[in-house]
Design a protein around this motif. Structure first.
Motif, PDB file in Angstrom:
ATOM      1  N   ILE A   1     106.712  32.150  41.486  1.00 35.19           N
ATOM      2  CA  ILE A   1     105.763  31.178  40.924  1.00 35.19           C
ATOM      3  C   ILE A   1     105.047  31.696  39.674  1.00 35.19           C
ATOM      4  O   ILE A   1     104.413  30.920  38.965  1.00 35.19           O
ATOM      5  CB  ILE A   1     104.710  30.757  41.975  1.00 35.19           C
ATOM      6  CG1 ILE A   1     103.843  31.954  42.392  1.00 35.19           C
ATOM      7  CG2 ILE A   1     105.385  30.136  43.188  1.00 35.19           C
ATOM      8  CD1 ILE A   1     102.760  31.598  43.394  1.00 35.19           C
ATOM      9  N   GLY A   2     105.168  32.983  39.387  1.00 38.97           N
ATOM     10  CA  GLY A   2     104.491  33.545  38.224  1.00 38.97           C
ATOM     11  C   GLY A   2     105.438  33.748  37.057  1.00 38.97           C
ATOM     12  O   GLY A   2     106.639  33.480  37.146  1.00 38.97           O
TER      13      GLY A   2
ATOM     14  N   ALA B   1      98.232  36.491  43.764  1.00 36.54           N
ATOM     15  CA  ALA B   1      97.997  35.195  43.120  1.00 36.54           C
ATOM     16  C   ALA B   1      97.363  35.379  41.745  1.00 36.54           C
ATOM     17  O   ALA B   1      97.712  34.676  40.780  1.00 36.54           O
ATOM     18  CB  ALA B   1      97.097  34.331  44.008  1.00 36.54           C
ATOM     19  N   ALA B   2      96.438  36.315  41.634  1.00 35.24           N
ATOM     20  CA  ALA B   2      95.818  36.601  40.336  1.00 35.24           C
ATOM     21  C   ALA B   2      96.856  37.140  39.359  1.00 35.24           C
ATOM     22  O   ALA B   2      96.836  36.799  38.169  1.00 35.24           O
ATOM     23  CB  ALA B   2      94.676  37.601  40.513  1.00 35.24           C
ATOM     24  N   MET B   3      97.783  37.970  39.845  1.00 37.16           N
ATOM     25  CA  MET B   3      98.862  38.478  38.990  1.00 37.16           C
ATOM     26  C   MET B   3      99.777  37.342  38.552  1.00 37.16           C
ATOM     27  O   MET B   3     100.227  37.294  37.396  1.00 37.16           O
ATOM     28  CB  MET B   3      99.662  39.535  39.749  1.00 37.16           C
ATOM     29  CG  MET B   3      98.943  40.856  39.975  1.00 37.16           C
ATOM     30  SD  MET B   3      98.665  41.787  38.444  1.00 37.16           S
ATOM     31  CE  MET B   3     100.354  42.130  37.946  1.00 37.16           C
ATOM     32  N   SER B   4     100.052  36.413  39.460  1.00 42.74           N
ATOM     33  CA  SER B   4     100.927  35.290  39.137  1.00 42.74           C
ATOM     34  C   SER B   4     100.354  34.450  38.000  1.00 42.74           C
ATOM     35  O   SER B   4     101.036  34.155  37.015  1.00 42.74           O
ATOM     36  CB  SER B   4     101.126  34.423  40.382  1.00 42.74           C
ATOM     37  OG  SER B   4     101.777  33.211  40.066  1.00 42.74           O
ATOM     38  N   ILE B   5      99.091  34.065  38.118  1.00 44.25           N
ATOM     39  CA  ILE B   5      98.451  33.236  37.083  1.00 44.25           C
ATOM     40  C   ILE B   5      98.219  34.052  35.814  1.00 44.25           C
ATOM     41  O   ILE B   5      98.413  33.567  34.692  1.00 44.25           O
ATOM     42  CB  ILE B   5      97.125  32.661  37.614  1.00 44.25           C
ATOM     43  CG1 ILE B   5      97.402  31.705  38.774  1.00 44.25           C
ATOM     44  CG2 ILE B   5      96.356  31.952  36.504  1.00 44.25           C
ATOM     45  CD1 ILE B   5      96.161  31.215  39.494  1.00 44.25           C
ATOM     46  N   GLY B   6      97.807  35.301  35.984  1.00 43.56           N
ATOM     47  CA  GLY B   6      97.493  36.128  34.821  1.00 43.56           C
ATOM     48  C   GLY B   6      98.674  36.390  33.918  1.00 43.56           C
ATOM     49  O   GLY B   6      98.522  36.488  32.693  1.00 43.56           O
TER      50      GLY B   6
END
Length: 448
Positions: A194-195, A225-230
């Motif tokens: 997802i990222g 999740a933060a890594m995915s969006i970041g």
């Protein structure tokens, strides 16, 4: 200590193997030289029997020269791989207090993983070393960790050592057990799906952030999740990991300006808050209570990478929450990815290569570890010296008479048959051929 052990291994066996390799190469050169003499004799005669003999023997000796070089290369390759493998296994043994040479349990484990996942045996041994260097305490646990790491390596197109390090750092930071391996892999692969990142980049970057995230109370699924969006914002997995680590560090050890701003807006801004409400909860609280979000974020997260990442998370906390949930609930993602990649042609080729490497190591191990290795090598070397000596005497005794030609005709069949055996590049056939050729020359070529 590991280097010293490896040095002893290399020095102890190089004295046995190198003279043999040198002698095989010398034999190849002698065979080529003698073949040239036969060719010149063939070119200068019209007698059909002698011509046939010279032509056949010249071709046979050329084949023998090529076979000798091939065998020398195979012996040297097998010996080198066996020594490198044994060195890697001994290095593992140096960090296990109760382990004793020859470390058969470690050897069996590494060979099993190599065959199953098509990796390099030395790389597998180094991954085993890394496993024991972290929190792994038993061979059984090491097998589970390395099985997971190999699945990650195959499915994520990364190396076993990188995958092992990423898994162990995550498990150590979050104090997880081997039964949590599936959870780690599933969350990892879901993040990749997802990222805007790739498995190798994510695995290499985890070490930057995972320790601080665990200490700061950030849950594993929140970190992923933060890594995915970041990665979508910063366009770099490495930069995202650094930015997230800085952001967490600023929360658990805030600056004076950040502390004043948090008090002014009435937001909880410390590790206790993160452990209580999660990273998403802390950011949502700031977003709700700040009367000027841009100013508040500048004071709370002054570092540019941290601020850019936090802005992306805080401006869409709903998405952040959904990705946390999706990653946290992921099951079977890693196994599915591995099953797909394991059906590829490249994976099957890698497994064949691994089987070949293990075969070479097994042969080389016979040279390195065999109880009669030194005696066998010395016997082989003596046979090679004898053959080379006969080649030199044969070439010097050659004449152009009909009698010599007929004698060479009688031996041509045996010479060509032996050369054909040598052409298989099989070590056993090579030894057999050399022995028979030496006997034939002793019988048929009467030289002083």
């Amino acid at each position: 200590m590991a280097r010293a052990v490896a040095q002893i291994i290399v020095q102890g066996h190089a004295q046995n193997i190198q003279p043999v390799i040198n002698q095989i190469n010398n034999l190849g050169r002698s065979a080529d030289n003698t073949a040239g003499i036969f060719k010149r004799l063939f070119d200068g005669t019209r007698f059909w029997l002698r011509s046939l003999a010279f032509r056949g023997i010249s071709a046979g000796l050329h084949a023998m020269g090529g076979a000798a070089r091939s065998v020398a290369d195979e012996v040297q390759t097998a010996w080198g791989q066996a020594v490198a493998f044994q060195k890697a296994i001994f290095e593992v043994g140096t960090i296990i207090e109760d382990a004793q040479p020859p470390f058969a349990e470690f050897t069996a484990l590494v060979k099993q993983l190599t065959a199953e996942f098509g990796s390099d045996a030395v790389v597998q041994a180094k991954a085993l070393y890394n496993a024991f260097s972290f929190s792994v305490t038993s061979t059984a646990e090491a097998f589970e960790v390395l099985t997971a790491a190999n699945k990650l390596a195959v499915a994520g197109l990364t190396s076993v050592d990188v995958a092992t390090t990423a898994i162990l750092r995550t498990m150590t930071a979050y104090k997880l057990k081997s039964n949590d391996l599936g959870k780690v892999l599933d969350q990892f692969f879901t993040t990749v799906q997802i990222g805007a990142t790739e498995s190798d980049a994510l695995a290499r970057s985890l070490g930057t952030v995972v320790g601080l995230a665990a200490v700061g109370g950030v849950r594993m699924e929140e970190m992923f999740a933060a890594m995915s969006i970041g990665t979508e914002v910063l366009k770099s997995t490495e930069q995202t990991a650094a930015g997230l680590a800085n952001a967490i560090g600023l929360i658990i050890a805030p600056s004076i300006k950040a502390t004043k701003e948090a008090r002014r807006i009435g937001a909880a801004f410390d590790a206790v808050a993160v452990r209580s409400t999660g990273l998403k909860g802390v950011l949502s609280d700031i977003a709700k209570k700040s009367d000027n979000l841009a100013v508040s974020l500048e004071l709370l997260f002054g570092e540019q990478r941290a601020k850019r990442l936090i802005v992306a998370l805080i401006t869409d906390t709903a998405r952040f929450g959904k990705e946390i949930e999706k990653i946290g609930q992921a099951t079977g993602t890693a196994d599915t990815a591995f099953q797909k990649m394991s059906q590829s042609t490249s994976f099957q080729i890698d497994r064949l290569k691994a089987q070949l490497q293990l075969a070479r190591i097994a042969f080389g191990q016979g040279i390195v570890d065999g109880p009669a290795a030194a005696a066998a090598l010395n016997t082989m070397r003596s046979a090679l010296v004898l053959v080379e000596d006969r080649l030199l005497k044969w070439s010097s005794a050659l004449g152009s008479s009909k009698e010599q030609g007929e004698k060479f005709g009688r031996v041509v069949a045996l010479t060509l048959a032996t050369s054909l055996a040598l052409g298989t590049r099989a070590i056993t056939m090579f030894t057999w051929g050399v022995g028979n050729l030496a006997k034939a020359w002793d019988l048929l070529i009467k030289t002083p």
